[in-house]
Design a protein around this motif. Sequence first.
Motif, short mmCIF file in Angstrom:
data_model
loop_
_atom_site.label_atom_id
_atom_site.label_comp_id
_atom_site.label_asym_id
_atom_site.label_seq_id
_atom_site.Cartn_x
_atom_site.Cartn_y
_atom_site.Cartn_z
N ASP A 42 0.88 -1.29 0.48
CA ASP A 42 -0.01 -0.30 0.08
C ASP A 42 1.08 1.40 0.31
N ALA A 43 2.83 1.36 0.28
CA ALA A 43 3.37 2.42 0.06
C ALA A 43 3.27 2.71 -1.21
N GLU A 44 3.70 4.10 -1.35
CA GLU A 44 3.88 4.87 -2.55
C GLU A 44 4.94 4.07 -2.99
N LEU A 45 5.05 3.77 -4.09
CA LEU A 45 6.47 2.63 -4.95
C LEU A 45 6.48 3.45 -6.27
N GLN A 46 8.09 3.76 -5.72
CA GLN A 46 8.59 4.60 -6.96
C GLN A 46 9.51 3.70 -7.60
N ALA A 84 12.56 1.42 -5.49
CA ALA A 84 11.20 0.10 -4.97
C ALA A 84 11.00 -0.66 -6.05
N ILE A 85 10.29 -0.47 -7.02
CA ILE A 85 9.51 -1.60 -7.78
C ILE A 85 10.67 -2.14 -8.27
N ALA A 86 11.90 -1.76 -8.22
CA ALA A 86 13.05 -2.17 -9.50
C ALA A 86 13.99 -3.32 -8.00
N LYS A 87 13.74 -3.21 -6.68
CA LYS A 87 14.05 -3.71 -5.31
C LYS A 87 13.12 -5.13 -5.54
N ASN A 138 10.62 6.23 -16.34
CA ASN A 138 11.56 5.34 -17.64
C ASN A 138 12.40 5.22 -16.76
N GLN A 139 12.86 4.65 -15.09
CA GLN A 139 14.44 4.63 -15.28
C GLN A 139 14.02 3.44 -14.43
N THR A 140 12.48 2.14 -14.33
CA THR A 140 13.06 0.90 -13.67
C THR A 140 13.36 -0.22 -13.85
N GLY A 141 13.45 -0.58 -15.28
CA GLY A 141 14.34 -1.48 -15.97
C GLY A 141 15.68 -1.29 -16.13
N GLN A 142 16.27 -0.28 -16.16
CA GLN A 142 17.88 0.37 -15.79
C GLN A 142 18.26 -0.48 -14.71
N MET A 143 17.89 0.32 -13.63
CA MET A 143 17.65 0.35 -12.30
C MET A 143 17.96 -1.02 -12.11
N SER A 156 9.43 2.16 0.70
CA SER A 156 9.23 3.92 1.29
C SER A 156 9.96 4.34 0.56
N PRO A 157 9.25 5.50 -0.18
CA PRO A 157 9.43 6.59 -0.72
C PRO A 157 11.12 7.34 -0.47
N ARG A 158 11.39 7.33 -1.81
CA ARG A 158 12.58 8.76 -1.41
C ARG A 158 12.81 9.59 -1.51
N LEU A 159 11.31 10.27 -1.94
CA LEU A 159 11.44 11.14 -2.77
C LEU A 159 10.35 11.59 -2.00
N SER A 160 9.31 13.13 -1.92
CA SER A 160 8.20 13.62 -1.59
C SER A 160 7.98 14.68 -2.79
N VAL A 161 6.78 14.55 -3.24
CA VAL A 161 6.00 15.90 -3.81
C VAL A 161 5.67 16.98 -3.52
N VAL A 162 6.03 17.93 -3.96
CA VAL A 162 6.64 19.36 -3.46
C VAL A 162 4.40 19.37 -4.20
N LYS A 163 4.82 19.37 -4.87
CA LYS A 163 3.33 20.30 -5.55
C LYS A 163 2.93 19.70 -7.07
N VAL A 164 1.11 19.48 -7.12
CA VAL A 164 1.04 18.91 -8.40
C VAL A 164 0.02 20.29 -8.85
N SER A 165 1.00 20.70 -10.21
CA SER A 165 -0.64 22.00 -10.80
C SER A 165 -0.58 20.80 -12.26
N GLU A 166 -1.40 21.52 -12.80
CA GLU A 166 -2.01 21.95 -14.33
C GLU A 166 -1.16 22.77 -14.66
N PRO A 167 -1.19 22.62 -16.32
CA PRO A 167 -0.11 23.46 -17.07
C PRO A 167 -1.13 24.71 -17.44
N PRO A 168 -0.19 25.43 -17.37
CA PRO A 168 -0.38 26.76 -17.64
C PRO A 168 -1.53 26.46 -18.85
#
Length: 249
Positions: free
Chosen positions: A89-93, A96-99, A125-130, A212-224
Amino acid sequence: MKVLVAIKRVIDAYVKVRVKSDGSGVETQNVKMSMNPFCEIAVEEAVRMKEAGIASEVVVVSCGQQNSQETIRTALAMGADRGILVQSDAELQPLAIAKLLKGVVEKEQPELVLMGKQAVDNDFNQTGQMLSALLDWSQATFASKIEKSDGKLTVTREIDGGLETIEVALPAVVTADLRLNEPRYASLPNIMKAKKKPIDTMSAEDLGVDPSPRLSVVKVSEPPARQGGAKVGSVAELVEKLKNEAKVI
């Protein structure tokens, strides 16, 4: 040859994504979900390998919540043999998915891991390479054609300058690009058969992974919103606006 295919449950590619009012992410409640399009291509390629006698078994694995079983059933209806759900149920980044996938690979011992080059929800575009680095396996990304001979894979890759053909030794991790194939639609008989195919469930703890997530989302916004265009009276005026207003030259 056993083929392991990693798949992801994402918001359907044809659904308009809405940002949450608090800017913490995108709205997923009561939104149509489906398999990531690039993952569908990876599943199709694995099934074609089995039909051609190259692969002996196709196993699909998904990491996420319980409802990811729906996505696994879709892959089983396309022709995969069995499924594995790494429930979390964790936010998988990506790391973590690669591990988690590394733990599944060590249990299943496939010769080939196929996955989409990226997921359309975050485009990391990171999981395969990791995963390739963690396993110390050969890798071939952005594959548009895969051929197997003499225990090796010949992979045609899509790069900025055109196409690149490489040869990689097995075991390997290959990520699928858009032009690798055209995924099939699951027929009704196969959908019914998929309901009886086994899905094993395991947890991150079973694999010894801290998701556990290594990154945190500061803010998500619509494009101008795109602004309206303007007419100019001469080339000189156009150059002046590009230089002083748009500041592109």
